[in-house]
Design an enzyme around this catalytic site. Structure first.
Site, short mmCIF file in Angstrom:
data_model
loop_
_atom_site.label_atom_id
_atom_site.label_comp_id
_atom_site.label_asym_id
_atom_site.label_seq_id
_atom_site.Cartn_x
_atom_site.Cartn_y
_atom_site.Cartn_z
CD GLU A 25 -3.41 -7.06 3.25
OE1 GLU A 25 -2.73 -6.04 3.41
OE2 GLU A 25 -3.36 -7.76 2.21
CD GLU A 60 -3.21 -0.86 1.96
OE1 GLU A 60 -3.38 0.29 2.42
OE2 GLU A 60 -4.02 -1.79 2.13
#
Length: 262
Positions: A135, A115
């Site tokens: 995730e 990210e």
């Protein structure tokens, strides 16, 4: 390890290099590291003398293996949310910084580290780089801006595929998919990023770079009519700047302009 140890800040002329410095845990993003990164970016925003930022990771194993799960395991739900919020704020600072930001990537680039790279303006990766969103395997999803930003980079269907499967994408495929802009030989990611940073400094004014970054970031998601309005708001003020006058003067005098940022 102090906060000044977990993020190394180096200045090379007009270039700031920020190194995620937790190589013993593959540069995992703790709350403290996210907060320190945000503070460093916001400090750089106030510096006229720094023109380009490079973010990289210490060691050769990872840019960042993502959020610090050992830290997260000890937190309650509120603590987990605060940890995620710290990364979100760091990403927002990178995205909105009125200067170009380059990610120089090697090894693992996972989850929260991915990210950070995603919120940079340009991504340069070594052939050792591997990208993934793990995730989903942990019962969540990449929520620190990736769910919004990644589809804009690779398209909705491709983003869903990579989110759902947590598939590992090697550097060569990442280049094909448009996740990275340039691929380098192992160990040359930072050298290439420095060369690109210098190219940016040589070929764009600081005010122009700040304006076009905002134009692309915001305008690409607007209607054409809305984007034209934004373009006028950003472009018109440049006409009266000293830097614009200097740029034209330097063009006719066949020399490099001397930018003042005003």
């Amino acid at each position: 390890m102090s906060n000044t140890d977990i993020l190394l800040v180096e200045e090379r002329g007009q270039i700031a290099i920020l190194t995620l410095n937790r190589p013993q845990v593959q540069n995992a993003i703790s709350k403290a590291l996210a907060e320190t990164l945000e503070a460093a970016i916001r400090a750089i925003a106030k510096r006229r003398d720094l023109r380009v930022v490079i973010i990289t990771g210490a060691g050769d194993r990872a840019f960042s293996a993502g959020t610090d799960l050992k830290e997260r395991r000890e937190l309650d739900a509120d603590g987990k949310w605060e940890q995620a919020g710290a990364l979100r704020k760091a990403n927002d600072a990178i995205w909105s910084l009125p200067k170009p930001v380059i990610a120089a990537i090697q090894g693992w680039c996972l989850g929260g580290g991915y990210e950070i790279a995603l919120n940079c303006d340009i991504r340069i990766a070594s052939k050792t780089a591997v990208f993934s969103w793990p995730e989903m395997q942990l019962g969540a999803y990449p929520g620190g801006t990736a769910g919004v930003m990644f589809p804009r980079l690779v398209g909705r269907a491709r983003a869903k595929e990579l989110f759902f499967t947590a598939r590992k994408v090697k550097a060569e495929e990442a280049l094909e998919l448009g996740i990275i802009e340039r691929l380098t030989e192992p160990g040359e990611h930072l050298t290439t990023a420095l060369a690109m940073a210098q190219e940016i400094i040589s070929n764009s004014s600081p005010l122009g770079a700040a304006a076009v970054k905002q134009m692309v970031n915001l305008g690409s998601e607007m209607s054409v009519a809305e984007a034209h309005v934004l373009n006028d708001l950003l472009r018109r003020p440049l006409e009266g700047t000293k830097d614009y006058e200097e740029g034209i003067r330097a063009f006719f005098e066949k020399r490099q302009p001397v930018w003042q940022g005003e």
